[in-house]
Design a protein around this motif. Structure first.
Motif, PDB file in Angstrom:
ATOM      1  N   GLY A  59     -27.165  18.943  77.254  1.00  0.00           N
ATOM      2  CA  GLY A  59     -25.938  19.037  76.708  1.00  0.00           C
ATOM      3  C   GLY A  59     -24.819  19.612  77.631  1.00  0.00           C
ATOM      4  N   LYS A  60     -25.099  19.905  78.880  1.00  0.00           N
ATOM      5  CA  LYS A  60     -24.109  20.240  79.736  1.00  0.00           C
ATOM      6  C   LYS A  60     -23.150  19.188  80.037  1.00  0.00           C
ATOM      7  CE  LYS A  60     -24.771  24.629  79.589  1.00  0.00           C
ATOM      8  NZ  LYS A  60     -25.872  25.187  80.351  1.00  0.00           N
ATOM      9  N   ASP A  61     -22.131  19.256  80.250  1.00  0.00           N
ATOM     10  CA  ASP A  61     -21.076  18.136  80.790  1.00  0.00           C
ATOM     11  C   ASP A  61     -21.033  18.155  82.444  1.00  0.00           C
ATOM     12  OD1 ASP A  61     -20.281  16.692  78.522  1.00  0.00           O
ATOM     13  OD2 ASP A  61     -19.092  18.698  77.923  1.00  0.00           O
ATOM     14  N   TRP A  65     -30.540  12.428  88.299  1.00  0.00           N
ATOM     15  CA  TRP A  65     -31.471  13.485  88.103  1.00  0.00           C
ATOM     16  C   TRP A  65     -30.816  14.576  87.030  1.00  0.00           C
ATOM     17  CZ3 TRP A  65     -31.193  14.545  94.166  1.00  0.00           C
ATOM     18  CH2 TRP A  65     -32.112  13.733  94.787  1.00  0.00           C
ATOM     19  N   LEU A  66     -29.400  14.642  86.931  1.00  0.00           N
ATOM     20  CA  LEU A  66     -29.010  15.396  86.085  1.00  0.00           C
ATOM     21  C   LEU A  66     -29.023  14.852  84.730  1.00  0.00           C
ATOM     22  CD1 LEU A  66     -25.490  16.380  87.904  1.00  0.00           C
ATOM     23  CD2 LEU A  66     -27.558  17.730  87.851  1.00  0.00           C
ATOM     24  N   ALA A  67     -28.970  13.419  84.718  1.00  0.00           N
ATOM     25  CA  ALA A  67     -28.921  12.793  83.344  1.00  0.00           C
ATOM     26  C   ALA A  67     -30.322  13.007  82.654  1.00  0.00           C
ATOM     27  CB  ALA A  67     -28.557  11.326  83.428  1.00  0.00           C
ATOM     28  N   ARG A  68     -31.262  12.911  83.753  1.00  0.00           N
ATOM     29  CA  ARG A  68     -32.707  13.043  83.285  1.00  0.00           C
ATOM     30  C   ARG A  68     -32.899  14.314  82.608  1.00  0.00           C
ATOM     31  NH1 ARG A  68     -34.938   9.724  88.263  1.00  0.00           N
ATOM     32  NH2 ARG A  68     -34.419   7.698  87.465  1.00  0.00           N
ATOM     33  N   ARG A  69     -32.280  15.322  83.067  1.00  0.00           N
ATOM     34  CA  ARG A  69     -32.262  16.719  82.585  1.00  0.00           C
ATOM     35  C   ARG A  69     -31.692  16.822  81.328  1.00  0.00           C
ATOM     36  NH1 ARG A  69     -34.411  16.571  87.450  1.00  0.00           N
ATOM     37  NH2 ARG A  69     -35.883  18.190  88.024  1.00  0.00           N
ATOM     38  N   GLY A  70     -30.975  15.931  80.799  1.00  0.00           N
ATOM     39  CA  GLY A  70     -30.397  16.248  79.515  1.00  0.00           C
ATOM     40  C   GLY A  70     -28.570  16.290  79.685  1.00  0.00           C
ATOM     41  N   ALA A  71     -28.193  16.401  81.080  1.00  0.00           N
ATOM     42  CA  ALA A  71     -26.793  16.426  81.119  1.00  0.00           C
ATOM     43  C   ALA A  71     -25.980  15.253  80.575  1.00  0.00           C
ATOM     44  CB  ALA A  71     -26.389  16.854  82.532  1.00  0.00           C
ATOM     45  N   ARG A  72     -24.656  15.423  80.060  1.00  0.00           N
ATOM     46  CA  ARG A  72     -23.872  14.106  79.835  1.00  0.00           C
ATOM     47  C   ARG A  72     -23.009  14.080  81.289  1.00  0.00           C
ATOM     48  NH1 ARG A  72     -23.175  16.759  74.702  1.00  0.00           N
ATOM     49  NH2 ARG A  72     -21.571  17.966  75.586  1.00  0.00           N
ATOM     50  N   VAL A  73     -23.597  13.170  82.039  1.00  0.00           N
ATOM     51  CA  VAL A  73     -23.030  13.094  83.492  1.00  0.00           C
ATOM     52  C   VAL A  73     -22.106  12.069  83.607  1.00  0.00           C
ATOM     53  CG1 VAL A  73     -24.863  11.809  84.421  1.00  0.00           C
ATOM     54  CG2 VAL A  73     -23.834  13.349  85.981  1.00  0.00           C
ATOM     55  N   THR A  74     -20.834  11.979  84.439  1.00  0.00           N
ATOM     56  CA  THR A  74     -20.045  11.154  84.964  1.00  0.00           C
ATOM     57  C   THR A  74     -20.158  11.111  86.530  1.00  0.00           C
ATOM     58  OG1 THR A  74     -18.606  11.615  83.330  1.00  0.00           O
ATOM     59  CG2 THR A  74     -17.498  10.643  85.247  1.00  0.00           C
ATOM     60  N   GLY A  75     -20.234   9.874  87.240  1.00  0.00           N
ATOM     61  CA  GLY A  75     -20.237   9.828  88.543  1.00  0.00           C
ATOM     62  C   GLY A  75     -19.246   9.346  89.037  1.00  0.00           C
ATOM     63  N   LEU A  76     -18.389   9.876  89.974  1.00  0.00           N
ATOM     64  CA  LEU A  76     -16.889   9.334  90.542  1.00  0.00           C
ATOM     65  C   LEU A  76     -17.306   9.321  92.018  1.00  0.00           C
ATOM     66  CD1 LEU A  76     -13.470  10.400  89.963  1.00  0.00           C
ATOM     67  CD2 LEU A  76     -14.422  10.843  92.510  1.00  0.00           C
ATOM     68  N   LEU A  85     -20.222  21.630  85.001  1.00  0.00           N
ATOM     69  CA  LEU A  85     -20.845  21.701  86.429  1.00  0.00           C
ATOM     70  C   LEU A  85     -20.015  20.654  87.117  1.00  0.00           C
ATOM     71  CD1 LEU A  85     -23.043  22.232  88.355  1.00  0.00           C
ATOM     72  CD2 LEU A  85     -24.430  20.438  87.286  1.00  0.00           C
ATOM     73  N   VAL A  86     -19.607  20.957  88.258  1.00  0.00           N
ATOM     74  CA  VAL A  86     -19.115  19.874  89.218  1.00  0.00           C
ATOM     75  C   VAL A  86     -20.084  20.005  90.612  1.00  0.00           C
ATOM     76  CG1 VAL A  86     -17.435  19.531  90.887  1.00  0.00           C
ATOM     77  CG2 VAL A  86     -16.833  20.176  88.903  1.00  0.00           C
ATOM     78  N   ILE A  87     -20.581  18.936  90.838  1.00  0.00           N
ATOM     79  CA  ILE A  87     -21.800  18.911  92.033  1.00  0.00           C
ATOM     80  C   ILE A  87     -21.531  17.832  92.918  1.00  0.00           C
ATOM     81  CG2 ILE A  87     -23.186  17.294  90.803  1.00  0.00           C
ATOM     82  CD1 ILE A  87     -25.457  19.312  91.575  1.00  0.00           C
ATOM     83  N   SER A  88     -21.664  17.956  94.315  1.00  0.00           N
ATOM     84  CA  SER A  88     -21.660  17.155  95.456  1.00  0.00           C
ATOM     85  C   SER A  88     -22.805  17.261  96.443  1.00  0.00           C
ATOM     86  CB  SER A  88     -20.320  16.983  95.957  1.00  0.00           C
ATOM     87  OG  SER A  88     -20.282  16.288  97.057  1.00  0.00           O
ATOM     88  N   GLU A  89     -23.571  16.415  96.867  1.00  0.00           N
ATOM     89  CA  GLU A  89     -24.290  16.232  97.783  1.00  0.00           C
ATOM     90  C   GLU A  89     -23.822  15.493  98.771  1.00  0.00           C
ATOM     91  OE1 GLU A  89     -27.733  13.937  98.149  1.00  0.00           O
ATOM     92  OE2 GLU A  89     -29.085  15.311  98.778  1.00  0.00           O
ATOM     93  N   TYR A  90     -23.173  15.923 100.071  1.00  0.00           N
ATOM     94  CA  TYR A  90     -22.500  14.934 101.044  1.00  0.00           C
ATOM     95  C   TYR A  90     -21.276  13.971 100.562  1.00  0.00           C
ATOM     96  CZ  TYR A  90     -25.799  16.563 104.585  1.00  0.00           C
ATOM     97  OH  TYR A  90     -26.461  17.329 105.579  1.00  0.00           O
ATOM     98  N   GLY A  91     -20.936  14.374  99.298  1.00  0.00           N
ATOM     99  CA  GLY A  91     -19.922  13.409  98.805  1.00  0.00           C
ATOM    100  C   GLY A  91     -18.452  14.135  99.019  1.00  0.00           C
ATOM    101  N   ALA A  92     -17.813  14.514  97.908  1.00  0.00           N
ATOM    102  CA  ALA A  92     -16.263  15.242  98.319  1.00  0.00           C
ATOM    103  C   ALA A  92     -16.935  16.454  99.134  1.00  0.00           C
ATOM    104  CB  ALA A  92     -16.187  15.686  96.915  1.00  0.00           C
ATOM    105  N   ALA A  93     -18.119  17.053  99.195  1.00  0.00           N
ATOM    106  CA  ALA A  93     -18.513  17.972 100.051  1.00  0.00           C
ATOM    107  C   ALA A  93     -18.171  17.971 101.298  1.00  0.00           C
ATOM    108  CB  ALA A  93     -19.909  18.445  99.926  1.00  0.00           C
TER     109      ALA A  93
END
Ligand SMILES: C[S@@+](CC[C@H](N)C(=O)[O-])C[C@H]1O[C@@H](n2cnc3c(N)ncnc32)[C@H](O)[C@@H]1O
Length: 256
Positions: free
Chosen positions: A56-58, A72-83, A123-131
């Motif tokens: 349920g986390k955005d 991976w986040l969506a499969r754990r139930g997050a409402r995810v957006t990719g940019l 949650l804001v996340i980045s793996e080698y993206g914006a990071a």
């Protein structure tokens, strides 16, 4: 294209060229249920980068590429957006969404200026993206704007030590045990054999930037390559180097 900031435009052109090389690794990562992070593929069960409960986390991934972290986040139930800034990377992400029966918004854009409302994510996340590809003096304030109070920022990229020891030209090999460029002033990096722009800050500068944007730093994970680990990024680091020094680091911070 002409109205994009200079480094965003150059990185868009470059990433549209590189996108083909990211199809097969993207397919493998989409197929894996357990997240495996960074160039050494360290499993989530060892690194514990993700919040325990994502249901349920955005969440938004800034620089999602082929979109496997978002999956991976969506499969754990997050409402995810990719940019992401590359139309061709997003093409792969859309195809893999369809193949894996997952559907979440994928936005063409850049992390320095995200077309979404304030305080809309946990949650804001980045793996080698914006990071590493977005200017931290612009994208960290954007991450702060997008997060709700108490929200978490997690990003993984090359370590400071790697950036100080890796030769400019690929033909000169991976990171060495010598400091070959100054730490003071590190920010924008351009390689002689590529038309792309990266960004890396020293630890002190990153802490000051995070704190100035309303974050408490909760962790700085320095990743050690697991024993026997291999990588396709042999131009960056050998496994032996990354057993002695961290080649990657993960920042975790919480919005006050
Ligand atoms: C290495 S991929 C990251 C995705 C995935 N985690 C991976 O490691 O393959 C880097 C991505 O960052 C994107 N990117 C580059 N500059 C960006 C920016 N300013 N904002 C958002 N995405 C950006 C590129 O288009 C590319 O798809």
């Amino acid at each position: 294209m002409d109205d994009l900031p200079e480094h965003v435009r150059r990185n868009r052109v470059q990433w549209d060229v590189w996108a083909d090389e990211y199809v097969a690794p993207g397919e493998r990562s989409w197929a894996s249920d357990e997240p495996r992070w960074g160039i050494w593929g360290v499993p989530e069960s060892e690194l514990h980068l993700l919040p325990d409960d994502l249901a349920g986390k955005d969440a938004i991934e800034l620089g999602c590429g082929t979109g496997y972290v978002s999956a991976w986040l969506a499969r754990r139930g997050a409402r995810v957006t990719g940019l992401d800034n590359s139309p061709r990377q997003l093409e792969t992400a859309r195809r893999l969404q369809a193949e894996h029966g997952l559907d979440f918004p994928l936005i063409l854009g850049f992390a320095e200026q995200v077309p979404l409302p304030d305080a809309s994510f946990d949650l804001v996340i980045s793996e080698y993206g914006a990071a590493i590809w977005a200017d931290p003096y612009q994208w960290i304030p954007e991450a702060a704007r997008l997060l709700r109070p108490g929200g978490e920022l997690i990003f993984l990229g090359n370590s400071v030590l790697l950036m100080l020891t890796v030769p400019d030209l690929e033909e000169d090999g991976p990171a060495t045990d010598r400091l070959i460029r100054p730490q003071f002033g590190m920010h924008r990096f351009e390689w002689s054999d590529e038309d792309s722009v990266e960004f890396h800050l020293s630890h002190g500068d990153m802490i000051r930037l995070l704190v100035a944007n309303g974050f408490d730093v909760t962790d700085l994970v320095e990743i050690r390559a697991p024993e026997g680990a291999q990588t396709r990024w042999t131009n960056i680091s050998t496994p032996e180097w990354a057993r002695d020094w961290p080649s990657e680091e993960v920042w975790k911070a919480r919005k006050r």
